[in-house]
Design a protein around this motif. Structure first.
Motif, short mmCIF file in Angstrom:
data_model
loop_
_atom_site.label_atom_id
_atom_site.label_comp_id
_atom_site.label_asym_id
_atom_site.label_seq_id
_atom_site.Cartn_x
_atom_site.Cartn_y
_atom_site.Cartn_z
N TYR A 465 0.59 0.98 3.53
CA TYR A 465 1.46 0.99 2.34
C TYR A 465 0.81 1.77 1.19
O TYR A 465 1.44 2.64 0.57
N LEU A 466 -0.45 1.47 0.91
CA LEU A 466 -1.13 2.15 -0.18
C LEU A 466 -1.26 3.65 0.09
O LEU A 466 -1.00 4.48 -0.80
N SER A 467 -1.64 4.00 1.31
CA SER A 467 -1.86 5.41 1.64
C SER A 467 -0.60 6.25 1.50
O SER A 467 -0.68 7.43 1.16
N ARG A 468 0.54 5.65 1.74
CA ARG A 468 1.79 6.40 1.68
C ARG A 468 2.32 6.58 0.26
O ARG A 468 3.26 7.34 0.04
N GLY A 472 1.77 7.17 -6.77
CA GLY A 472 3.21 7.07 -6.91
C GLY A 472 3.65 5.66 -7.27
O GLY A 472 2.86 4.83 -7.73
N ASN A 473 4.92 5.41 -7.04
CA ASN A 473 5.52 4.12 -7.36
C ASN A 473 6.15 3.54 -6.11
O ASN A 473 6.51 4.26 -5.17
N SER A 474 6.33 2.22 -6.09
CA SER A 474 6.84 1.57 -4.89
C SER A 474 7.70 0.38 -5.24
O SER A 474 7.70 -0.11 -6.37
N VAL A 475 8.44 -0.09 -4.23
CA VAL A 475 9.24 -1.31 -4.31
C VAL A 475 8.89 -2.18 -3.11
O VAL A 475 8.14 -1.77 -2.22
N THR A 476 9.46 -3.36 -3.08
CA THR A 476 9.11 -4.34 -2.05
C THR A 476 9.27 -3.79 -0.63
O THR A 476 8.41 -4.00 0.23
N LYS A 477 10.36 -3.09 -0.37
CA LYS A 477 10.62 -2.63 1.00
C LYS A 477 9.53 -1.67 1.48
O LYS A 477 9.29 -1.56 2.70
N ASP A 478 8.86 -0.98 0.56
CA ASP A 478 7.78 -0.08 0.95
C ASP A 478 6.60 -0.87 1.53
O ASP A 478 5.98 -0.44 2.52
N ILE A 483 3.51 -3.23 6.58
CA ILE A 483 3.08 -4.39 7.38
C ILE A 483 3.87 -4.48 8.68
O ILE A 483 3.34 -4.89 9.72
N ALA A 484 5.14 -4.06 8.64
CA ALA A 484 5.94 -4.04 9.88
C ALA A 484 5.34 -3.07 10.88
O ALA A 484 5.28 -3.34 12.08
N GLU A 485 4.89 -1.92 10.38
CA GLU A 485 4.29 -0.93 11.28
C GLU A 485 3.01 -1.47 11.91
O GLU A 485 2.74 -1.24 13.10
N LEU A 495 10.66 -12.31 5.36
CA LEU A 495 10.15 -12.58 4.01
C LEU A 495 11.14 -12.43 2.87
O LEU A 495 10.88 -12.92 1.77
N ASP A 496 12.26 -11.75 3.07
CA ASP A 496 13.13 -11.42 1.93
C ASP A 496 13.54 -12.65 1.12
O ASP A 496 13.54 -12.61 -0.12
N ASN A 497 13.91 -13.73 1.77
CA ASN A 497 14.36 -14.90 1.02
C ASN A 497 13.22 -15.55 0.22
O ASN A 497 13.45 -16.18 -0.81
N TRP A 498 12.00 -15.39 0.70
CA TRP A 498 10.85 -15.92 -0.05
C TRP A 498 10.63 -15.15 -1.34
O TRP A 498 10.15 -15.70 -2.32
#
Length: 915
Positions: A465-468, A472-478, A483-485, A495-498
């Motif tokens: 996540y950090l390397s990509r 820059g800037n990021s949001v939750t889906k990033d 972590i999915a990868e 995790l979305d509902n949490w």
């Protein structure tokens, strides 16, 4: 040029227009610590994305902006044009500048402008902090809020680079994010050895800032000026820019990058009188920085890392990139007079701010609704993962349960909670979400995820996540993609509902011989949620811990409760427990019979339930009773069964939970309160007798902390032997000034009990310590002691003292202390009301005012109190603290319901317990 005042046209129009975008700031600041003012001049490079005649940017009303012009080769009529009109939107902290000729789309431009402002002690923007040293008042300057220090596009998405130049008195030190490239007396800076261009530019600065260049002592007060230039920063958000001017000294160190072998210089700055207390924090930085590089496989990108310690600071600390800033309690520690609690605070705050170099600084949230992406990570990685590698004896992963997880679950159990990712269009209100949800709940959810996928996989996903998103800037889906990868799992589904929903679940367990039926509902501290409040279904890792006939323990991490209710095969004749190791962000409600069995097993010498399991059991038991899901007496039974517990962290949970119950009993009949104190003494006095009062270098961290907790809790429960022992030690200090008989880990409780059980002499003694403290922890101890008196005259005197003689940053601690004293608990709320205008004007910053509101009211315990507080605030502008007020009202009502449900139950149990 004309100037007019206007207001925003729409309440929802909080984001800046996107017609232009800043790419680089060239900023010059002149700081005058004698006259307490500063001036600035800036040239801001802009990309013009749409044709426009107006430019809109952020600037606080504290700044007087002037000499606004635009330079662009794309202008056909003239390359430079002055603003034709400047519109000031005071409430929205914006300035709109109008020009006669439009800037064409795709062009580039330079915005030129100047500004000036007073240096105030407001702890916001560019402000001053004062300290007495060697008979002289010394002032230091700090920048903490961009739009209050310079005109800017003050939104995290709008990253730019910065060139900073500082002009200051010659005997001061200038600091900023990057290293110094040059520093010269102003005389030399304008000498003939300079190029014609540099000499001309510096001549302009001299005129602009009213500087004399005929000599370094040529100004009106006899002190020369100097000019300091810093290297250009990398791309970063405005809120990360930092600069300071003052009479600083420093300690220095370095660390070697494990990735490149580069030696990174480290310094910590503060005023000369306290610099000797900064070594421990500097040592922590040198140890955690290579850990972060190794874990994330990303090198720290800046040439240096400094830390600046302030005598006044709103909040606790701030991660300005390359120039971390914060208050004395966050970074200073006297090695000869240090207690373990203070050492843990300094280590965790220091590590937390260092973690922001990656989470927040290198990769920044797009907008403040994703604040958790930096604060949740810095809490988990900075305060747990990194610190555990440096100080494994502290058991910080286990302590997380009673620190961060407990804070999160307490706040998230009220109706006025908010999701971790919360819509927040108005950046002026971000202070309200710097709370236990953005920090502690976010960290708790990340810890739950790390436990579910495995820490190594989790950190590998974070590194992706950090390397990509570097610079820059990021949001939750990033984050979820990274972590999915790494894990191969559908992380958003998990995790979305949490993250996106308010609240958390309680899992109710009903059992048969060969199975358990589990059901999830939203947990509210006031009781059952409505149907609408109970719509969310979380995906809950149940982590079922079991033991077979031979006592072998195993944990099934594959079971996830995704529906409202499910039945799980389980041999209930053997010990079992859900939420093994207490890694999940939920509570578990068992039947009274099962809770008793779990308690009996937990009390065994070699229990199948771990330290973390026992901590979670105690926490759940009392909080579930508060919500009416179980009886408070059952929770007290569980606590009593653990009276032979040996682990400090379990006792820490027991003490914190009993303190919650103690606070709602504060206005009950004396017999109930006396019986409750007797029960607390029955738990704590044996520990005091076992551990004694003396601390040794050979003591483990557990022993030190358990001794401190037991003595403090026994004294709070009015144990006469403990109170007399502490009084004797204080008396020696009072008579001789020698504090050698007071172990530093007992300093706070010794001071508090001296004032609580003493009179004027004891009060004056700790007041003197507050005014001239030897260490930050001594000062904090004195603050809480000053608010501990039972004497109404002294209480009133202390409240007057708060508004006249207390550093602004300390006022929140005085309020917190007064709220914890049953003799002043109601008075502090009245005091807040009486001085409302003064306090709201004093705290124009983002953090302190919501804290004052909570301290003033949230410990009250009747519906009548809640109604009265709500009515008093009805005609007030609560926009800066509306969340804190609503949460305080919810807490009062939850306290009232708990008290109504439990007072007879507790009274009867306490009577029975005495027999």
């Amino acid at each position: 040029m004309s100037t007019s005042i206007s207001t925003p046209t729409s309440d929802t129009d909080y984001r800046l227009p996107t017609k232009v975008r800043p790419t680089h700031y060239n900023l010059t600041f002149k700081t005058d610590l004698e006259d307490l003012n500063f001036k600035g001049f800036g040239v801001i490079d802009l990309d013009v994305l749409e044709e426009t005649k107006e430019i809109v940017f952020n600037a606080s009303s504290d700044l007087t902006v002037s000499d606004v012009s635009i330079r662009s080769e794309a202008l056909k009529t003239e390359q430079v044009q002055s603003a034709s009109e400047v519109k000031i939107q005071k409430d929205d902290e914006r300035i709109t500048v109008l020009f006669a000729h439009a800037l064409p789309k795709g062009s580039k431009a330079e915005l030129h402008l100047g500004w000036d402002a007073k240096l105030t002690g407001s702890m916001t923007g560019y402000y001053y902090s004062s300290t007495q040293h060697e008979g002289t008042t010394r002032r230091a300057r700090f920048a903490t809020n961009a739009r209050r220090a310079f005109p800017s596009w003050d939104e995290p998405l709008l990253k730019a680079t910065y060139d900073v130049t500082m002009i200051s008195r010659a005997d001061t030190v200038n600091l900023s994010n990057m290293p110094v490239t040059s520093e010269k007396p102003f005389l030399n800076a304008t000498s003939s050895s300079e190029s014609d261009k540099d000499s001309k530019n510096l001549g302009k600065l001299a005129k602009m800032f009213s500087l004399k260049s005929e000599g370094t002592t040529g100004d009106t007060v006899g002190k020369g000026w100097k000019i300091t230039k810093f290297e250009r920063t990398p791309l970063m958000s405005t809120y990360l820019l930092g600069f300071a001017n003052g009479h600083f000294e420093y300690l220095e160190s370095s660390y070697t990058s494990p990735l490149s072998g580069r030696k990174v210089p480290l310094r910590i700055y503060t005023t000369p009188d306290i610099i000797h207390q900064a070594q421990f924090s500097l040592d922590v930085i040198s140890k955690v920085m290579p850990i972060y590089e190794q874990v994330f496989q990303i090198e720290y990108p800046l040439p240096k890392l400094d830390t600046l310690v302030a005598h006044d600071f709103d909040g606790y600390a701030m991660e300005n990139w390359g120039l971390i800033t914060g208050r004395t309690q966050a970074f200073l520690l006297d090695p000869k007079k240090s207690d373990l609690a203070a050492k843990k605070v300094v280590a965790t705050v220091t590590s937390h701010e260092c973690a922001h170099s990656w989470f927040g600084n290198l990769v920044t949230m797009v907008w403040w609704d994703n604040l958790w992406l930096k604060e949740g990570f810095a809490t988990l990685v900075g305060e747990v993962i990194a610190i555990d590698k440096v100080f494994p004896e502290w058991k910080v992963d286990s302590e997380f349960i009673n620190e961060e997880l407990a804070r999160a679950l307490d706040l998230d159990a009220v109706r006025s909670s908010h999701p971790i990712e919360v819509p927040l269009p108005d950046a002026n209100k971000i202070g309200q979400i710097f709370d236990a949800l953005s920090y502690s709940k976010a960290a708790s959810v990340l810890r739950m995820l790390s436990n579910y996928v495995g820490e190594e996989t989790f950190l590998r996903g974070v590194s992706i996540y950090l390397s990509r998103h570097l610079y820059g800037n990021s949001v939750t889906k990033d984050l979820w993609k990274g972590i999915a990868e790494a894990s191969g799992l559908d992380i958003p589904k998990m995790l979305d509902n949490w993250i996106l929903k308010i609240g958390y679940p309680v899992v109710t367990v009903k059992e048969s011989n060969d199975s358990v039926t589990v059901r999830q509902n939203r947990f509210l501290s006031t009781g059952d949620p409505s149907d609408k409040e109970n719509e969310t279904l979380w995906k809950i890792p149940l982590n079922v811990r079991t033991a077979d006939a031979s006592g072998k323990v195993s944990t099934d991490r594959s079971v996830v409760l995704s529906e409202r209710e499910a039945t799980i095969p389980l041999d209930t004749s053997k010990p079992f427990k859900l939420n093994a190791q207490t890694t999940g962000v939920y509570r578990v409600a068992y039947t009274p019979e099962r809770l008793k069995k779990i308690g009996e097993e937990a009390a065994k010498e070699n229990s199948v339930f771990s330290l973390e399991d026992r901590m979670g059991l105690v926490s759940d038991a009392l909080i579930l009773a508060k919500a009416g899901i179980s009886q408070t007496s059952a929770a007290l039974d569980l606590i009593k069964s653990l009276k032979n517990e040996k682990e400090y962290l379990v006792w820490s949970v027991i003490d914190s939970q009993l303190d919650k119950l103690n606070k709602i009993l504060w206005e009950q009949p004396e017999e109930i309160r006396d019986n409750f104190d007797a029960f607390r003494r029955s738990l704590m006095k044996p520990l005091v007798n076992k551990l004694g009062y003396e601390y040794s270098l050979d003591d483990s961290a557990d022993t030190i902390q358990l001794r401190t907790l037991a003595i403090t809790a026994a004294a709070d429960a009015k144990d006469p032997d403990v109170i007399n022992e502490l009084a004797s030690r204080f008396e020696h200090f009072q008579e001789t000034g020698d504090d050698s008989k007071i172990p530093y880990d007992l300093l706070r409780t010794t001071f508090v009990n001296a004032v609580r059980n003493g009179g004027r002499v004891e009060y004056e003694t700790v007041k003197k310590v507050y005014k001239t403290p030897t260490t930050p922890s001594a000062k904090v101890s004195a603050m809480f002691a000053m608010t501990a008196s039972k004497d109404k005259e002294i209480i009133e005197e202390t409240l007057r003292f708060v508004l006249t003689d207390v550093q602004i940053q300390d006022i929140t601690d005085f309020f917190s202390g007064a709220a914890s004293n049953r003799e002043s608990r109601r008075r502090i709320g009245e005091f807040f009301k009486e001085n409302y205008d003064t306090l709201t004007n004093m705290f124009g910053g983002v953090f302190s005012l919501p804290s004052l509101v909570k301290s003033s009211f949230q410990e009250l315990t009747t519906e009548k109190d809640a109604d009265a507080v709500e009515a008093w605030f009805k005609d007030k502008d609560v926009s800066k603290y509306n969340l804190s007020l609503a949460q305080s009202l919810d807490r009062i009502r939850a306290n009232a319901k708990w008290l109504e449900r439990c007072k007879d139950d507790v009274a009867d149990w306490l009577k029975e317990s005495k027999r």
